[in-house]
Design a protein around this motif. Structure first.
Motif, short mmCIF file in Angstrom:
data_model
loop_
_atom_site.label_atom_id
_atom_site.label_comp_id
_atom_site.label_asym_id
_atom_site.label_seq_id
_atom_site.Cartn_x
_atom_site.Cartn_y
_atom_site.Cartn_z
N VAL A 13 -2.56 0.70 11.63
CA VAL A 13 -3.66 0.00 10.96
C VAL A 13 -4.38 0.97 10.03
N GLU A 14 -4.46 0.60 8.76
CA GLU A 14 -5.16 1.39 7.74
C GLU A 14 -6.14 0.47 7.02
N VAL A 15 -7.34 0.98 6.76
CA VAL A 15 -8.38 0.20 6.08
C VAL A 15 -8.85 0.97 4.86
N VAL A 34 -6.55 -4.19 4.40
CA VAL A 34 -6.05 -3.74 5.70
C VAL A 34 -4.54 -3.89 5.69
N THR A 35 -3.83 -2.81 6.01
CA THR A 35 -2.40 -2.90 6.22
C THR A 35 -2.14 -2.55 7.68
N CYS A 36 -1.16 -3.21 8.26
CA CYS A 36 -0.83 -2.95 9.66
C CYS A 36 0.56 -3.46 9.97
N THR A 37 1.05 -3.04 11.10
CA THR A 37 2.28 -3.59 11.63
C THR A 37 1.91 -4.50 12.79
N GLU A 38 2.34 -5.75 12.71
CA GLU A 38 2.14 -6.71 13.77
C GLU A 38 3.36 -6.66 14.68
N ASN A 39 3.20 -6.11 15.86
CA ASN A 39 4.25 -6.13 16.86
C ASN A 39 3.98 -7.37 17.69
N ILE A 40 4.83 -8.38 17.54
CA ILE A 40 4.55 -9.71 18.05
C ILE A 40 5.43 -10.03 19.25
N GLY A 80 10.47 -10.80 20.79
CA GLY A 80 9.68 -9.80 20.10
C GLY A 80 10.04 -9.77 18.62
N GLY A 81 9.08 -9.43 17.81
CA GLY A 81 9.31 -9.32 16.37
C GLY A 81 8.33 -8.33 15.78
N LYS A 82 8.63 -7.91 14.56
CA LYS A 82 7.77 -6.95 13.89
C LYS A 82 7.56 -7.43 12.46
N VAL A 83 6.29 -7.45 12.05
CA VAL A 83 5.91 -7.90 10.71
C VAL A 83 4.95 -6.87 10.13
N VAL A 84 5.17 -6.50 8.88
CA VAL A 84 4.21 -5.66 8.17
C VAL A 84 3.27 -6.60 7.43
N ALA A 85 1.97 -6.43 7.64
CA ALA A 85 0.99 -7.35 7.07
C ALA A 85 0.02 -6.62 6.15
N THR A 86 -0.40 -7.34 5.13
CA THR A 86 -1.46 -6.92 4.23
C THR A 86 -2.52 -8.00 4.27
N ASN A 87 -3.73 -7.63 4.68
CA ASN A 87 -4.85 -8.56 4.76
C ASN A 87 -5.94 -8.08 3.81
N LEU A 88 -6.29 -8.94 2.87
CA LEU A 88 -7.30 -8.63 1.87
C LEU A 88 -8.58 -9.39 2.21
N ARG A 135 -14.73 -11.72 4.99
CA ARG A 135 -13.87 -12.88 5.22
C ARG A 135 -12.51 -12.64 4.57
N LEU A 136 -11.49 -13.17 5.23
CA LEU A 136 -10.12 -13.00 4.76
C LEU A 136 -9.89 -13.81 3.49
N TRP A 137 -9.34 -13.16 2.50
CA TRP A 137 -9.06 -13.76 1.20
C TRP A 137 -7.57 -14.01 1.06
N SER A 138 -6.77 -13.07 1.57
CA SER A 138 -5.32 -13.19 1.45
C SER A 138 -4.63 -12.51 2.62
N HIS A 139 -3.60 -13.15 3.14
CA HIS A 139 -2.75 -12.57 4.18
C HIS A 139 -1.32 -12.66 3.70
N HIS A 140 -0.60 -11.55 3.80
CA HIS A 140 0.82 -11.54 3.45
C HIS A 140 1.58 -10.81 4.54
N GLY A 141 2.51 -11.51 5.17
CA GLY A 141 3.32 -10.90 6.21
C GLY A 141 4.78 -10.85 5.79
N SER A 142 5.39 -9.71 6.02
CA SER A 142 6.80 -9.52 5.66
C SER A 142 7.54 -9.00 6.89
N PRO A 143 8.65 -9.65 7.26
CA PRO A 143 9.36 -9.20 8.45
C PRO A 143 9.97 -7.82 8.26
#
Length: 170
Positions: A96-98, A107-113, A130-138, A147-155
């Motif tokens: 998680v990086e902010v 915010v960028t992070c890895t979602e370990n789901i 289990g799955g892993k997604v790299v996410a960018t949350n603006l 408040r969240l403006w944009s979410h982008h998840g990439s497997p």
């Protein structure tokens, strides 16, 4: 950073920036908690409100494998579909990086789901996947907070073949 008493004003800026970072991290965490708790109302509250976004624009969401969704109606519907079709979901966020720049935060992070489907028999736990997604949350700063403006998840694609290649080296 250690505090100094030179009075150059940087301590106040640093404290404000750190407070913003903490508030953004809390907003980011609410996104994932609302999904884990299957709480659509809480999830809607994480996103920009109707005052800042309408049903056709203002917010953007890309789930892994989905087309771009625009507007509160499409984004909310997508999460409703996910919640209706997911018996269990848990997120373990790593990397998680902010970054905060004025009234915008990234915010960028890895979602370990860890998620599960419907159980074959009543009262039993369904199969877990289990799955892993790299996410960018603006996020945007609003009068009601971040408040969240944009979410982008990439497997993140993984392959067991890479491990085999390491064993073949001599």
């Amino acid at each position: 950073m250690t505090g100094d008493s030179l009075g150059n004003g940087n301590n106040g800026k640093t404290a404000a920036l750190e407070a913003d970072r903490e508030a953004v991290l809390a907003a980011n965490q609410r996104l994932y908690e609302s999904l884990e708790n299957n709480d659509l109302e809480a999830l809607e509250d994480v996103w920009l409100s109707a005052a800042d976004a309408d049903d056709k624009g203002g917010v953007v969401c890309v789930h892994p494998g989905w087309p771009v969704l625009r507007g509160r109606a499409q984004v909310t519907r997508s999460y409703l579909l996910i919640m209706m079709n997911t018996e269990y979901i848990q997120f373990f966020l790593t990397d998680v990086e902010v970054e905060v720049q004025g009234d915008v935060a990234l915010v960028t992070c890895t979602e370990n789901i860890l998620s599960g489907g419907e159980a074959e028999e009543e009262g039993e736990l369904g199969p877990l996947v289990g799955g892993k997604v790299v996410a960018t949350n603006l996020f945007r700063r609003t009068p009601d907070g971040w408040r969240l403006w944009s979410h982008h998840g990439s497997p993140v694609l993984t392959s067991g073949d890479d491990d085999d290649d390491d064993d073949d080296r001599g």
